[in-house]
Design an enzyme around this catalytic site. Structure first.
Site, PDB file in Angstrom:
ATOM      1  N   ARG A   1       1.206  -1.495  -0.143  1.00  0.00           N
ATOM      2  CA  ARG A   1      -0.173   0.238  -0.200  1.00  0.00           C
ATOM      3  C   ARG A   1       1.086   1.321  -0.184  1.00  0.00           C
ATOM      4  O   ARG A   1       0.253   2.138  -0.823  1.00  0.00           O
ATOM      5  CB  ARG A   1      -0.630   0.117   1.132  1.00  0.00           C
ATOM      6  CG  ARG A   1      -2.214   1.233   1.140  1.00  0.00           C
ATOM      7  CD  ARG A   1      -2.685   0.881   2.618  1.00  0.00           C
ATOM      8  NE  ARG A   1      -3.827   2.298   2.297  1.00  0.00           N
ATOM      9  CZ  ARG A   1      -5.151   1.632   2.084  1.00  0.00           C
ATOM     10  NH1 ARG A   1      -5.215   0.956   1.473  1.00  0.00           N
ATOM     11  NH2 ARG A   1      -5.288   3.401   1.885  1.00  0.00           N
TER      12      ARG A   1
ATOM     13  N   ARG B   1      16.231 -27.769   5.352  1.00  0.00           N
ATOM     14  CA  ARG B   1      16.390 -26.531   6.247  1.00  0.00           C
ATOM     15  C   ARG B   1      17.249 -25.795   6.663  1.00  0.00           C
ATOM     16  O   ARG B   1      17.981 -25.487   7.811  1.00  0.00           O
ATOM     17  CB  ARG B   1      15.942 -27.832   7.358  1.00  0.00           C
ATOM     18  CG  ARG B   1      14.801 -28.541   7.606  1.00  0.00           C
ATOM     19  CD  ARG B   1      13.472 -27.820   7.804  1.00  0.00           C
ATOM     20  NE  ARG B   1      11.955 -28.533   7.236  1.00  0.00           N
ATOM     21  CZ  ARG B   1      10.589 -28.140   7.302  1.00  0.00           C
ATOM     22  NH1 ARG B   1      11.177 -26.934   7.068  1.00  0.00           N
ATOM     23  NH2 ARG B   1       9.423 -28.914   6.786  1.00  0.00           N
ATOM     24  N   HIS B   2      17.724 -25.104   5.683  1.00  0.00           N
ATOM     25  CA  HIS B   2      18.727 -24.508   5.491  1.00  0.00           C
ATOM     26  C   HIS B   2      19.025 -23.351   4.686  1.00  0.00           C
ATOM     27  O   HIS B   2      18.896 -23.669   3.707  1.00  0.00           O
ATOM     28  CB  HIS B   2      20.613 -25.289   5.937  1.00  0.00           C
ATOM     29  CG  HIS B   2      21.540 -23.898   6.369  1.00  0.00           C
ATOM     30  ND1 HIS B   2      21.724 -23.442   5.451  1.00  0.00           N
ATOM     31  CD2 HIS B   2      22.085 -24.160   7.537  1.00  0.00           C
ATOM     32  CE1 HIS B   2      22.625 -22.682   6.542  1.00  0.00           C
ATOM     33  NE2 HIS B   2      22.905 -23.568   7.450  1.00  0.00           N
TER      34      HIS B   2
ATOM     35  N   THR C   1      31.025 -19.334   6.238  1.00  0.00           N
ATOM     36  CA  THR C   1      29.976 -19.605   7.765  1.00  0.00           C
ATOM     37  C   THR C   1      28.812 -18.561   6.971  1.00  0.00           C
ATOM     38  O   THR C   1      29.205 -17.564   6.228  1.00  0.00           O
ATOM     39  CB  THR C   1      30.357 -19.188   8.696  1.00  0.00           C
ATOM     40  OG1 THR C   1      29.380 -19.758   9.314  1.00  0.00           O
ATOM     41  CG2 THR C   1      30.339 -17.834   9.092  1.00  0.00           C
TER      42      THR C   1
ATOM     43  N   HIS D   1       1.421  24.721  26.626  1.00  0.00           N
ATOM     44  CA  HIS D   1       0.926  23.774  27.497  1.00  0.00           C
ATOM     45  C   HIS D   1      -0.739  24.087  26.461  1.00  0.00           C
ATOM     46  O   HIS D   1      -1.736  23.693  27.038  1.00  0.00           O
ATOM     47  CB  HIS D   1       0.333  24.260  29.046  1.00  0.00           C
ATOM     48  CG  HIS D   1       1.893  24.814  29.562  1.00  0.00           C
ATOM     49  ND1 HIS D   1       2.416  23.791  30.191  1.00  0.00           N
ATOM     50  CD2 HIS D   1       2.535  26.256  29.964  1.00  0.00           C
ATOM     51  CE1 HIS D   1       3.794  24.640  30.893  1.00  0.00           C
ATOM     52  NE2 HIS D   1       3.315  25.328  30.600  1.00  0.00           N
TER      53      HIS D   1
ATOM     54  N   GLN E   1      29.893 -15.325  15.585  1.00  0.00           N
ATOM     55  CA  GLN E   1      29.339 -16.275  14.144  1.00  0.00           C
ATOM     56  C   GLN E   1      28.938 -14.455  13.462  1.00  0.00           C
ATOM     57  O   GLN E   1      28.609 -14.845  12.222  1.00  0.00           O
ATOM     58  CB  GLN E   1      28.393 -17.170  14.430  1.00  0.00           C
ATOM     59  CG  GLN E   1      28.526 -18.058  13.660  1.00  0.00           C
ATOM     60  CD  GLN E   1      27.731 -19.000  13.457  1.00  0.00           C
ATOM     61  OE1 GLN E   1      26.498 -18.898  13.536  1.00  0.00           O
ATOM     62  NE2 GLN E   1      28.310 -19.974  13.590  1.00  0.00           N
TER      63      GLN E   1
ATOM     64  N   SER F   1     -14.911  12.002   5.156  1.00  0.00           N
ATOM     65  CA  SER F   1     -15.514  11.437   5.705  1.00  0.00           C
ATOM     66  C   SER F   1     -16.621  11.216   4.964  1.00  0.00           C
ATOM     67  O   SER F   1     -17.553  11.533   3.597  1.00  0.00           O
ATOM     68  CB  SER F   1     -15.893  12.327   6.828  1.00  0.00           C
ATOM     69  OG  SER F   1     -17.389  11.510   7.685  1.00  0.00           O
TER      70      SER F   1
ATOM     71  N   ARG G   1      -1.971   9.794   9.220  1.00  0.00           N
ATOM     72  CA  ARG G   1      -1.378   8.570   9.074  1.00  0.00           C
ATOM     73  C   ARG G   1       0.512   8.530   9.084  1.00  0.00           C
ATOM     74  O   ARG G   1       1.029   7.660   8.928  1.00  0.00           O
ATOM     75  CB  ARG G   1      -0.969   8.257   7.094  1.00  0.00           C
ATOM     76  CG  ARG G   1      -0.191   7.275   6.149  1.00  0.00           C
ATOM     77  CD  ARG G   1      -0.420   7.510   5.222  1.00  0.00           C
ATOM     78  NE  ARG G   1      -1.663   7.321   4.272  1.00  0.00           N
ATOM     79  CZ  ARG G   1      -1.390   7.144   2.611  1.00  0.00           C
ATOM     80  NH1 ARG G   1      -0.542   7.182   2.189  1.00  0.00           N
ATOM     81  NH2 ARG G   1      -2.936   7.201   2.482  1.00  0.00           N
TER      82      ARG G   1
ATOM     83  N   ARG H   1      14.274 -10.215  10.566  1.00  0.00           N
ATOM     84  CA  ARG H   1      13.907 -10.617   8.753  1.00  0.00           C
ATOM     85  C   ARG H   1      12.977  -9.383   9.373  1.00  0.00           C
ATOM     86  O   ARG H   1      12.331  -8.834   7.795  1.00  0.00           O
ATOM     87  CB  ARG H   1      13.345 -11.788   8.780  1.00  0.00           C
ATOM     88  CG  ARG H   1      14.386 -13.377   8.631  1.00  0.00           C
ATOM     89  CD  ARG H   1      13.498 -14.576   8.440  1.00  0.00           C
ATOM     90  NE  ARG H   1      14.712 -15.222   7.794  1.00  0.00           N
ATOM     91  CZ  ARG H   1      15.124 -15.384   7.245  1.00  0.00           C
ATOM     92  NH1 ARG H   1      14.900 -15.392   6.088  1.00  0.00           N
ATOM     93  NH2 ARG H   1      15.760 -16.950   7.542  1.00  0.00           N
TER      94      ARG H   1
END
EC number: 4.3.2.2
Length: 485
Positions: free
Chosen positions: A21, A86-87, A112, A160, A242, A290, A304, A339
């Protein structure tokens, strides 16, 4: 659910509104899978090139094969490999090797997973800042033009959210600009402070590379330097686990959260001014405020910005908590979180800057409303000037003070209890006690005499601080921006 083989209906799945969007195409691409995995392949190429130049048995043919397939990514195959292995990194190693059979044996040599993962993140963060900085500079430039145009226009100040001494429309805008200039400096510093993770191995010791180069420490150091330079960084972090320290992410998201706070404050001010009918954001010819109240002109762009800025400000909590629980050399509980929060922070910052640029390019000022509000409040603010003028004309300060106290309370009652206009000055004119200064009342009530050095402050601030800060971005100022939604 779509039947096997049928194209999936994208409208039947959740899509983040940050991308679907709001966000710009360039920022959405920066965090895209294509950018991510294309960068992984480039990092594997940089590593192979540097290893070859330092004497490892890698051929020109292997390098050329990698170069020819940098963007030839079979995403379907990669997804199938990841489901099986799975990697994600090994899935893409296999996918890259499939189209580079001659180079397959040396892809990812000594590295690595974080070699591609973390280094890509740092590249994407750097590029994200490069996209945000010109956008922030454009917003500052548009607001600077606005401040300059209205530097002398008196307006009622508020403390204020109660009527206070006068300021000018331009001076108030400079309060916004000053915050954004701080953000510009913070984003520049955060970008410049980013380093490359470099070539550090599984726990950051570079042991695998030391083995590849048969104990030659100088070649390992040179490998790190070469790959860092190829990726466009001047420096790499000297020590890592790492991963690179997750405190880096805190610094990145902290400056973006601070930008969010600035924009939230600016757009809140605009929303309040819209309620006062002094200033409004742009409202298009066919825009509907509106569904039930046709007369409304809701400040939806500013709303927004506030809504998304609120989200941006909260995201810094993610890296704070992630950094605090990275056990020893690393744990994987950072991955899924990063992520989400890193991409969302930049996408959100991108959106609110584009929206604020649109607002700042179309701000509408209503001088008559501003003047009327000044007339309602200025008589009370002018009482000290009236007292001083009476003393100069030979009056007694205490007697004058008491007269004004009584008349001002009578005028306040008319405003508060009867809903009438402030008639304090009319009461002063009708009181013979003040006859010595009746001819001076107009000058004593000149709004410009109550704004102090506001116009001069605007001119000096824009000339000495704002315009010079924008010089590096002059070629990227561009034209006006139109919002898609």
């Amino acid at each position: 659910m779509a039947a096997p083989g049928e194209e999936e209906d994208v409208m039947a799945r959740y899509r983040s509104p940050l991308v679907s969007r709001y966000a710009s195409a360039e920022m959405a691409y920066n965090f895209s899978e294509r950018k991510k995995f294309g960068t992984w392949r480039r990092l594997w190429l940089y590593l192979a090139q540097a290893e070859k130049s330092l004497g490892l048995p890698i051929t020109d043919e292997q390098i050329q094969e990698m170069e020819a397939n940098l963007d030839n990514i079979d995403f379907k195959m990669a997804a199938e490999e990841e489901k099986k292995l799975r990697h994600d990194v090994m899935a893409h190693v296999h996918t890259f090797a499939h189209c580079c059979p001659k180079a397959a044996a040396i892809i990812h040599l000594g590295a690595t997973s974080c070699y591609v993962g973390d280094n890509t993140d740092l590249i994407v963060l750097r590029d994200g800042f490069e996209l945000l900085l010109p956008k922030l500079a454009r917003v500052i430039s548009r607001l600077a033009d606005f401040a300059e145009k209205y530097a002398d226009m008196p307006a009622l100040g508020f403390t204020h959210y109660q009527p206070a001494q006068l300021t000018t429309v331009g001076k108030r805008c400079c309060l916004w600009i000053q915050d954004l200039c701080m953000d510009l400096q913070n984003l520049e510093r955060a970008r410049d402070d980013l380093r490359f993770r470099g070539v550090k191995g599984t726990t950051g010791t570079q042991a695998s590379f030391l083995q590849l180069f048969e104990g030659d420490h100088s070649k390992v150091e040179e490998l790190d330097r070469l790959v860092t330079a190829k990726a466009g960084f001047k420096r790499a972090y000297m020590v890592t686990g790492q991963t690179y320290s997750r405190k880096v992410d805190i610094g990145v998201l902290a400056v973006l959260a601070s930008l969010g706070a600035s924009i939230h404050k600016i757009c809140t001010d605009i929303r309040l001014l819209a309620n006062l009918k002094e200033i409004e954001e742009p409202f298009e010819k066919d825009q509907i405020g509106s569904s039930a109240m046709p007369y409304k002109r809701n400040p939806m762009r500013s709303e927004r910005c506030c809504s998304l800025a609120r989200h941006l400000m909260t995201l810094v909590m993610d890296p704070l908590q992630t950094a605090s629980v990275q056990w020893f050399e690393r744990t994987l509980d950072d991955s899924a979180n990063r992520r989400v929060c890193l991409a969302e922070a930049f996408l959100t910052a991108d959106i609110i800057l584009s929206t604020l640029q649109n607002v700042s390019e179309g701000l509408v000022v209503y001088p008559k409303v501003i003047e009327r509000r000044i007339r309602q409040e200025l008589p009370f603010m002018a009482t000290e000037n009236i007292i001083m003028a009476m003393v100069k004309a030979g009056g007694n300060r205490q007697d004058c003070h008491e007269k004004i106290r009584v008349l001002s309370q009578q005028a306040a009652a008319v405003v508060k209890q009867e809903g009438g206009d402030n008639d304090f000055i009319a009461r002063v004119r009708a009181d013979s006690y003040f006859s010595p200064i009746h001819k001076q009342l107009e000058s004593l009530l000149d709004p410009s005499s109550f704004t102090g050095r506001a116009p001069q402050q605007v001119a000096k601030f824009l000339k000495e601080e704002v315009r010079p800060a924008l010089i590096p971005y002059q070629s990227k100022m561009g034209g006006k921006i139109e919002l898609a939604l």
